[in-house]
Design a protein around this motif. Sequence first.
Motif, short mmCIF file in Angstrom:
data_model
loop_
_atom_site.label_atom_id
_atom_site.label_comp_id
_atom_site.label_asym_id
_atom_site.label_seq_id
_atom_site.Cartn_x
_atom_site.Cartn_y
_atom_site.Cartn_z
N VAL A 61 0.89 -1.16 0.00
CA VAL A 61 0.00 0.00 0.00
C VAL A 61 0.92 1.20 0.00
N THR A 62 0.98 1.91 -1.12
CA THR A 62 2.05 2.88 -1.33
C THR A 62 1.56 4.12 -2.06
N ALA A 63 2.26 5.22 -1.85
CA ALA A 63 2.00 6.45 -2.60
C ALA A 63 2.76 6.47 -3.91
N GLY A 64 3.61 5.47 -4.14
CA GLY A 64 4.30 5.36 -5.42
C GLY A 64 5.39 6.39 -5.64
N TYR A 65 5.90 6.99 -4.55
CA TYR A 65 6.95 8.01 -4.70
C TYR A 65 8.31 7.33 -4.59
N ILE A 66 8.74 6.75 -5.70
CA ILE A 66 9.96 5.97 -5.75
C ILE A 66 10.70 6.29 -7.04
N SER A 67 12.02 6.25 -7.00
CA SER A 67 12.84 6.56 -8.18
C SER A 67 12.79 5.42 -9.19
N PRO A 68 13.09 5.71 -10.46
CA PRO A 68 13.03 4.66 -11.49
C PRO A 68 13.96 3.49 -11.25
N ALA A 69 15.18 3.71 -10.74
CA ALA A 69 16.15 2.62 -10.60
C ALA A 69 15.69 1.52 -9.64
N PRO A 70 15.21 1.82 -8.44
CA PRO A 70 14.77 0.75 -7.54
C PRO A 70 13.36 0.25 -7.82
N LYS B 235 -3.07 10.77 -5.00
CA LYS B 235 -3.64 11.68 -4.01
C LYS B 235 -4.37 12.87 -4.62
N GLY B 236 -4.13 13.13 -5.85
CA GLY B 236 -4.78 14.22 -6.56
C GLY B 236 -4.31 14.18 -8.00
N PHE B 237 -4.76 15.13 -8.79
CA PHE B 237 -4.35 15.11 -10.19
C PHE B 237 -3.89 16.49 -10.65
N GLU C 54 -0.31 19.27 -10.00
CA GLU C 54 0.96 19.55 -9.34
C GLU C 54 0.75 20.47 -8.15
N ARG C 55 -0.23 21.37 -8.25
CA ARG C 55 -0.51 22.27 -7.13
C ARG C 55 -0.89 21.46 -5.90
N PHE C 56 -1.77 20.47 -6.05
CA PHE C 56 -2.21 19.67 -4.91
C PHE C 56 -1.02 18.95 -4.29
N TYR C 57 -0.22 18.29 -5.12
CA TYR C 57 0.93 17.56 -4.59
C TYR C 57 1.92 18.50 -3.91
N ARG C 58 2.19 19.64 -4.53
CA ARG C 58 3.16 20.58 -3.95
C ARG C 58 2.67 21.14 -2.62
N ASP C 59 1.42 21.60 -2.58
CA ASP C 59 0.93 22.32 -1.41
C ASP C 59 0.48 21.40 -0.28
N LEU C 60 -0.03 20.22 -0.60
CA LEU C 60 -0.63 19.37 0.44
C LEU C 60 0.16 18.10 0.74
N THR C 61 1.11 17.73 -0.12
CA THR C 61 1.91 16.52 0.16
C THR C 61 3.40 16.81 0.21
N GLY C 62 3.81 18.00 -0.25
CA GLY C 62 5.23 18.32 -0.30
C GLY C 62 5.99 17.50 -1.32
N ALA C 63 5.28 16.98 -2.31
CA ALA C 63 5.90 16.11 -3.31
C ALA C 63 5.50 16.58 -4.71
N LEU D 179 3.57 15.32 -8.56
CA LEU D 179 2.66 14.37 -9.20
C LEU D 179 3.36 13.51 -10.25
N ALA D 180 4.24 14.07 -11.04
CA ALA D 180 4.82 13.36 -12.19
C ALA D 180 5.46 12.02 -11.83
N PRO D 181 6.29 11.93 -10.78
CA PRO D 181 6.88 10.62 -10.46
C PRO D 181 5.84 9.57 -10.08
N VAL D 182 4.74 10.00 -9.47
CA VAL D 182 3.69 9.05 -9.10
C VAL D 182 3.00 8.50 -10.34
N LEU D 183 2.71 9.36 -11.30
CA LEU D 183 2.10 8.90 -12.54
C LEU D 183 3.02 7.94 -13.27
N ASP D 184 4.33 8.23 -13.22
CA ASP D 184 5.29 7.34 -13.87
C ASP D 184 5.34 5.98 -13.18
#
Length: 267
Positions: A156-165, A181-183, A185-194, A196-201
């Motif tokens: 159960v993950t947010a999917g915030y992981i780099s491509p290599a691992p 968590k949202g769709f 970049e504003r939501f991810y930046r302001d509410l998660t500190g992360a 969106l693009a890496p999660v979609l990938d």
Amino acid sequence: MDKALPWQEEAPDGRLICTLCPRACTLRDGQRGMCFVRKREGDAIVLETYGRSTGFSIDPIEKKPLNHFLPGTPVLSFGTAGCNLACKFCQNHEISKSREVASLSVRATPEMIAKAALRDGCASVAFTYNDPVIFFEYALDTAKACHEAGLKSVAVTAGYISPAPRPAFFDAMDAANIDLKGFSERFYRDLTGASLAPVLDTIRYAVQEARTWVELTVLLIPGENDGPAELEALCQWVVETCGPDVPVHFSAFHPDFRMLDHKRTPV
């Protein structure tokens, strides 16, 4: 129980870069990453929560939520401390944001967890409560012990992981529920500190290239990520990228952590 990690590079100034997730924390000796549990000790980054769990529970697999993976079976859920996101709405913040790793944790080796799941009649083990990405090595070793015991592994993950691992992570997981968590970049930046693009990938990779069964979850927060246009764009992306057969769970928000002033999701 600390374990030295391979996901690191040396910066020109001598600091070590943790390359496990997109944050790429740069650490001097003794410093911890944003997740708090990955720490530089000398010339290595170690995982301080290896073999240490903050709690266990036996749940229906549908609670993860997974509705199309081993339906009707019990799953042994466990997690550790820390997180590599900074969600203001975190509903497990007592664990994910805790700095009291030692006092909150009990010893639990991968073999102990697999034996406990078998003893209690579970069909699988879920890495949850906090994100298994940050306890990558512990999760993978536990998944291996589970597979050797005939059990399935669930992330159960947010999917915030780099491509290599990422390939090794999903190769170890039979199923995953990924929080989208949202769709925006504003939501991810302001509410998660992360971001969106890496999660979609990660979602694209997990669905298109991994053998893992994938379901998605979206927590609907009134006024933040529940607008009709954003939800339509999200669903369109899922259909185009993942196909129409990947389930999407929409879950209800309740005020928690740093968003106590927000209203609940209407039901």
